[in-house]
Write a protein that holds these residues in place. Sequence first.
Motif, PDB file in Angstrom:
ATOM      1  N   VAL A  35      29.411  14.206  32.306  1.00 11.62           N
ATOM      2  CA  VAL A  35      28.014  14.658  33.239  1.00 11.62           C
ATOM      3  C   VAL A  35      27.565  16.070  33.000  1.00 11.62           C
ATOM      4  N   ARG A  36      28.619  16.952  33.034  1.00 15.58           N
ATOM      5  CA  ARG A  36      28.187  18.256  32.631  1.00 15.58           C
ATOM      6  C   ARG A  36      27.363  18.448  31.570  1.00 15.58           C
ATOM      7  N   MET A  37      27.916  18.053  30.360  1.00 15.18           N
ATOM      8  CA  MET A  37      27.262  18.210  29.081  1.00 15.18           C
ATOM      9  C   MET A  37      25.935  17.764  29.126  1.00 15.18           C
ATOM     10  N   ILE A  38      25.792  16.276  29.716  1.00 13.73           N
ATOM     11  CA  ILE A  38      24.505  15.452  29.654  1.00 13.73           C
ATOM     12  C   ILE A  38      23.513  16.222  30.559  1.00 13.73           C
ATOM     13  N   THR A  39      23.744  16.513  31.736  1.00 11.03           N
ATOM     14  CA  THR A  39      22.674  17.265  32.435  1.00 11.03           C
ATOM     15  C   THR A  39      22.443  18.721  32.055  1.00 11.03           C
ATOM     16  N   ALA A  40      23.264  19.334  31.578  1.00 11.09           N
ATOM     17  CA  ALA A  40      23.078  20.696  30.896  1.00 11.09           C
ATOM     18  C   ALA A  40      21.959  20.476  29.687  1.00 11.09           C
ATOM     19  N   ALA A  41      22.106  19.390  28.912  1.00  7.38           N
ATOM     20  CA  ALA A  41      21.201  19.095  27.714  1.00  7.38           C
ATOM     21  C   ALA A  41      20.018  18.771  28.389  1.00  7.38           C
ATOM     22  N   PHE A  94      19.396  15.863  29.994  1.00 12.10           N
ATOM     23  CA  PHE A  94      19.281  14.423  30.119  1.00 12.10           C
ATOM     24  C   PHE A  94      19.620  13.888  31.608  1.00 12.10           C
ATOM     25  N   ALA A  95      19.215  12.940  31.749  1.00 11.89           N
ATOM     26  CA  ALA A  95      19.569  12.020  33.102  1.00 11.89           C
ATOM     27  C   ALA A  95      20.942  11.245  32.840  1.00 11.89           C
ATOM     28  N   VAL A  96      21.728  11.371  33.831  1.00  8.85           N
ATOM     29  CA  VAL A  96      23.083  10.386  33.866  1.00  8.85           C
ATOM     30  C   VAL A  96      22.783   9.219  34.940  1.00  8.85           C
ATOM     31  N   VAL A  97      22.795   7.962  34.270  1.00 13.38           N
ATOM     32  CA  VAL A  97      22.644   6.703  35.033  1.00 13.38           C
ATOM     33  C   VAL A  97      24.186   5.966  35.109  1.00 13.38           C
ATOM     34  N   PRO A  98      24.913   5.908  36.014  1.00 11.01           N
ATOM     35  CA  PRO A  98      26.088   5.203  36.058  1.00 11.01           C
ATOM     36  C   PRO A  98      25.927   3.732  36.197  1.00 11.01           C
ATOM     37  N   ARG A  99      26.880   3.067  35.565  1.00 12.37           N
ATOM     38  CA  ARG A  99      26.584   1.451  35.442  1.00 12.37           C
ATOM     39  C   ARG A  99      28.176   1.083  35.596  1.00 12.37           C
ATOM     40  N   SER A 122      13.514   6.804  32.051  1.00 10.71           N
ATOM     41  CA  SER A 122      12.973   7.710  30.995  1.00 10.71           C
ATOM     42  C   SER A 122      13.754   7.400  29.853  1.00 10.71           C
ATOM     43  N   ASP A 123      13.052   8.050  28.611  1.00 12.17           N
ATOM     44  CA  ASP A 123      13.880   7.793  27.424  1.00 12.17           C
ATOM     45  C   ASP A 123      15.139   9.124  27.160  1.00 12.17           C
ATOM     46  N   ARG A 124      15.068   9.906  28.013  1.00  8.02           N
ATOM     47  CA  ARG A 124      16.147  11.159  28.156  1.00  8.02           C
ATOM     48  C   ARG A 124      17.134  10.620  29.338  1.00  8.02           C
ATOM     49  N   SER A 125      17.750   9.449  29.012  1.00 12.96           N
ATOM     50  CA  SER A 125      18.688   8.891  30.097  1.00 12.96           C
ATOM     51  C   SER A 125      19.925   8.440  29.245  1.00 12.96           C
ATOM     52  N   VAL A 126      21.119   8.961  29.536  1.00 11.14           N
ATOM     53  CA  VAL A 126      22.421   8.489  29.006  1.00 11.14           C
ATOM     54  C   VAL A 126      23.028   7.765  30.234  1.00 11.14           C
ATOM     55  N   THR A 127      23.278   6.454  29.655  1.00 13.53           N
ATOM     56  CA  THR A 127      24.225   5.642  30.810  1.00 13.53           C
ATOM     57  C   THR A 127      25.660   5.863  30.491  1.00 13.53           C
ATOM     58  N   ILE A 128      26.398   5.922  31.652  1.00  8.28           N
ATOM     59  CA  ILE A 128      27.721   6.161  31.893  1.00  8.28           C
ATOM     60  C   ILE A 128      28.488   4.955  32.043  1.00  8.28           C
ATOM     61  N   ASP A 129      29.012   4.094  31.251  1.00  5.23           N
ATOM     62  CA  ASP A 129      29.611   3.027  31.130  1.00  5.23           C
ATOM     63  C   ASP A 129      30.930   3.100  31.793  1.00  5.23           C
TER      64      ASP A 129
END
Length: 531
Positions: free
Chosen positions: A57-63, A65-70, A84-91
Amino acid sequence: MDANQLADKLAQRLGAEQIVRDETERALFGMDVYEAAKFVPALVVRPGSTEELAAAVRMITAADFAVVPRGAGMSYTGGYLPVSDRSVTIDMSRMDRVLEINRDDMYVRVEAGVTWAKLHDALSDTGLRTPMWGTLSGLRATIGGGLSQNSIFFGSGLYGTTADSVLGLEVVLADGSVLPTGSAAVVGAQPFMRWYGPDLTGLFLGDTGAFGVKATATLKLILAATETRFLSVAFEESTSLYAAMAALAREQLVSESFAFDPGLQQQRLKRASLGSDLKALKGVVTGQGSLLKGVLEGAKVAVAGRRFMDDVKWSLHATVEGRDADYVKRMADRARAICVQHGGREIENTIPKVMRGTPFGPLISMLGPVGERWIPVHGLMPLSQGPRLQAALDALWAQHADAIAQHGIVVGQLAVTVATNAMLLEPIFWWESDRLPLHDRALGAEFVANLTDFPANPAADALVHMLRKAAAELFLAHGCTHFQIGKSYPYRQGLRPEAWRVVEGVKALLDSECRVNPGSLGLAPGTNRSV
């Protein structure tokens, strides 16, 4: 930083195999049970511990990008769909450990990716359980997902929602810090108690991951019931049914109380006979406490089949449980008497018996009996308001009856009581249209091979969307609340301004740049969808 650069950096911390770059696989994480999002996640990340989750989460938001938990992906209100296309899903599927079962202090601590079925199995030999102990999709549905969406079913008639069983959480915030809540927030304390000052735990329950990513949860334990009885009752109309359900809830008689309208019953009976389902029979036999009783109950189910529902309009199904046989019998007798007083007629209790015997069955209900699309919409109201809301829903369906018939849409309805103070009404729609790839993945090739492959049906899709939106507006007009708010229900529109300012203030404090699941609860401008 672009997605490839971020992926390389995440791979150094989590391992390359835990970073999903493949576009086809990522596309599956941009779908829920109802629809595919406009955007595909730029990456999917699979942390294996709280420490890895916090680092990711720290790396993703610092870059930027949005964090999307699933969790397991079994919801249908856009809660984990990227905006948005700047989203990273956390599986969260790798964070699936039961960390601690504390028999002395009566709590269990789990990682958020643990399924309800796995927790149930872990507690099966302890004589303990959580008060609310699982959802109908618990074979796949995770505890973290249930806490984010809030959820009900097994045990909810007495003990309320998933949130009511929670003692505390560990939540990873937007900056990667880990926030403990409840008594665990006290230096040196165990997670044995929810209450110490303001309820910080409650902020992260039902938030659809808008305030942070749940890493672990601590739930209450209670003694598991050793005696169980089942009751099914037929009613000619809904007003008497709702009156009976409300009376059962007020007297705290049943662990589950749920009802089907004629449309929902018709859809259920199109599936394979309950009496011929060997897995269901096995569950009934093994779930009765003794082999002799189990065999007898299993035989009753097999003989009854589904013929007992032939002349039933509305049906109520309930479970009565406890740790003393005489007490449970008295409670069941009282429940039966209440139903009869309200015009009910007792019928074979196969449905609640099978549901308890196989509580976490296959997820076949995410489609219709032969592969039709399926989607619900729901509202929660005070116990007394069922008849009033039912009349409004009936009027809505009547208004659109010609279009519903023209497009072959089937409308059914589920009702469930929640503790002593709420009733849920859930209209459900089935219609012929093409499946999503998520359905095929969740159900498996063997099951899908027996379904009909319907062509795309945009006209029916649009009508169902309109009906769901109209129902949600009707619920809002009647002062209802919702579970699974996600990005669908008009949460912001329904709140008083004073309450919304607090929600916005919490978001600003925890995630000022809206990096965690933007759009959930309507917290990102322009991204809140209508149902």
